[in-house]
Design a protein around this motif. Sequence first.
Motif, PDB file in Angstrom:
ATOM      1  N   UNK A   1      -8.598 -25.269 -48.873  1.00 22.71           N
ATOM      2  CA  UNK A   1      -9.602 -25.594 -47.866  1.00 22.71           C
ATOM      3  C   UNK A   1      -9.030 -25.253 -46.503  1.00 22.71           C
ATOM      4  N   UNK A   2      -9.636 -24.267 -45.828  1.00 24.84           N
ATOM      5  CA  UNK A   2      -9.172 -23.863 -44.509  1.00 24.84           C
ATOM      6  C   UNK A   2      -8.563 -22.479 -44.512  1.00 24.84           C
ATOM      7  N   UNK A   3      -8.951 -21.664 -43.515  1.00 28.79           N
ATOM      8  CA  UNK A   3      -8.435 -20.293 -43.432  1.00 28.79           C
ATOM      9  C   UNK A   3      -7.556 -20.109 -42.201  1.00 28.79           C
ATOM     10  N   UNK A   4      -6.794 -21.165 -41.855  1.00 30.50           N
ATOM     11  CA  UNK A   4      -5.780 -21.028 -40.827  1.00 30.50           C
ATOM     12  C   UNK A   4      -4.556 -20.335 -41.378  1.00 30.50           C
ATOM     13  N   UNK A   5      -3.483 -20.227 -40.587  1.00 33.18           N
ATOM     14  CA  UNK A   5      -2.287 -19.510 -41.049  1.00 33.18           C
ATOM     15  C   UNK A   5      -1.712 -20.051 -42.349  1.00 33.18           C
ATOM     16  N   UNK A   6      -1.690 -21.392 -42.516  1.00 31.03           N
ATOM     17  CA  UNK A   6      -1.125 -21.960 -43.740  1.00 31.03           C
ATOM     18  C   UNK A   6      -1.953 -21.662 -44.964  1.00 31.03           C
ATOM     19  N   UNK A   7      -3.266 -21.843 -44.855  1.00 37.29           N
ATOM     20  CA  UNK A   7      -4.146 -21.587 -45.983  1.00 37.29           C
ATOM     21  C   UNK A   7      -4.144 -20.127 -46.389  1.00 37.29           C
ATOM     22  N   UNK A   8      -4.144 -19.239 -45.399  1.00 41.70           N
ATOM     23  CA  UNK A   8      -4.150 -17.812 -45.713  1.00 41.70           C
ATOM     24  C   UNK A   8      -2.802 -17.356 -46.277  1.00 41.70           C
ATOM     25  N   UNK A   9      -1.691 -17.925 -45.776  1.00 44.85           N
ATOM     26  CA  UNK A   9      -0.387 -17.573 -46.340  1.00 44.85           C
ATOM     27  C   UNK A   9      -0.318 -17.987 -47.809  1.00 44.85           C
ATOM     28  N   UNK A  10      -0.841 -19.171 -48.123  1.00 43.03           N
ATOM     29  CA  UNK A  10      -0.892 -19.643 -49.504  1.00 43.03           C
ATOM     30  C   UNK A  10      -1.692 -18.666 -50.371  1.00 43.03           C
ATOM     31  N   UNK A  11      -2.887 -18.314 -49.906  1.00 45.24           N
ATOM     32  CA  UNK A  11      -3.748 -17.432 -50.688  1.00 45.24           C
ATOM     33  C   UNK A  11      -3.162 -16.037 -50.819  1.00 45.24           C
ATOM     34  N   UNK A  12      -2.549 -15.542 -49.751  1.00 45.93           N
ATOM     35  CA  UNK A  12      -2.036 -14.174 -49.772  1.00 45.93           C
ATOM     36  C   UNK A  12      -0.840 -14.037 -50.722  1.00 45.93           C
ATOM     37  N   UNK A  13       0.039 -15.045 -50.757  1.00 48.99           N
ATOM     38  CA  UNK A  13       1.173 -14.980 -51.672  1.00 48.99           C
ATOM     39  C   UNK A  13       0.694 -15.112 -53.117  1.00 48.99           C
ATOM     40  N   UNK A  14      -0.271 -15.991 -53.367  1.00 43.16           N
ATOM     41  CA  UNK A  14      -0.845 -16.068 -54.712  1.00 43.16           C
ATOM     42  C   UNK A  14      -1.451 -14.720 -55.115  1.00 43.16           C
ATOM     43  N   UNK A  15      -2.180 -14.108 -54.189  1.00 40.83           N
ATOM     44  CA  UNK A  15      -2.794 -12.805 -54.457  1.00 40.83           C
ATOM     45  C   UNK A  15      -1.722 -11.769 -54.794  1.00 40.83           C
ATOM     46  N   UNK A  16      -0.606 -11.811 -54.093  1.00 37.95           N
ATOM     47  CA  UNK A  16       0.475 -10.852 -54.351  1.00 37.95           C
ATOM     48  C   UNK A  16       1.023 -11.008 -55.761  1.00 37.95           C
TER      49      UNK A  16
END
Length: 372
Positions: free
Chosen positions: A8-23
């Motif tokens: 929940x949330x697309x700030x730096x923390x949320x996006x870093x979480x999603x981007x590493x999972x995506x990787x």
Amino acid sequence: MRHRIAVVGSGPGGLAFARVLHRHGCSVAVLERDPAPDVRPPGGTLDLHEGLGQLALDKAGLLTEFQALSRPEGQAMRILDTGGTVLRDWRPRPDDRANPEIDRGQLRDLLLGPLDVRWGRSVTQVVPGTREGVAVRFADGRQETFDLVVGADGAWSRTRPAVSSVTPHYTGVTCVETFLDDVDTRHPDLARLIGGGSVAVYGVNRALVAQRNSGGHVKVYAQFRAPLDRHTNPEPADVDAVRSSLLALFDGWAAPVLGLLRHATAFVHRPLYVLPVSHTWTHVPGVTLLGDAAHLMPPLGAGANLAMLEGAELAESIATSPEDLDQAVRAFEERMWARAGRWAKITTAGLERLVSPDPAEALALFDQVQPS
């Protein structure tokens, strides 16, 4: 095993979480209340620390792109007294990459990359322990369930009540934010005053900070101690009245310094709130927090850095131990609480010294952090 995961949330923390999972080839639903990425200003500039925010970007495979966008020269810091005399003028070496600056908007776009964000999904409640998993309820009446919901939704998190009853409290310091555009052309004297990075002026229980962003844009922050009810309107419409009030508050300061306020055209009041220094909670299966949702602290350069590293670390733990999702989250929480507690103590003490009855405390703090 494929887990249903949401952040929940697309700030730096949320996006870093999603981007590493995506990787790592893991899918994640990014739930963001804003209807589009550019619906509101992304904010100012961030200094990303080598062992924190930059480490998170490295885990996401984005460090090289960050280095191309960031501004090492933005690390420069100048401190003046209220009469305009330069007390410190620190400039980084050309190869200094310890804390380069990047605009929040640039960082957001870098992290977004291929992510599929569900824009306009305003979360109202997170309910763990349902038969199907963790229920996420939305403002439009819809509901979805997940195996894990990560609250990266900031100071007034809608996810936090699922694990903690604690709410932020006022620090006693209010910040009024404003800005200057095209400063090098329109206000060359102020551009010289600010230098290549930031300038800070400290007085009795108040401070004025100006910080360069890219493209000649400058953010200005007036900070002062005041009762919470002194400023009730978050975005005052009467710009002239707010400007006059601020100029009166900083009366007697050097005219060039006051130019940072006199030439501003819009103001936003931001009372500074924090969570308790040692905020933790009893582990709740299926829900956790990171960033400001977990450990809101004074805005002294740690918050976004911590959130990004936490997001990256949690994502790595999940990706490398998918067979035991709950244990990965438990281990993450223990690491986060210990590190965040240390930083909360540092930033809380820092705010006390930067907006202090004795301006010499601010200068002493700078000399500790960045020796001349």
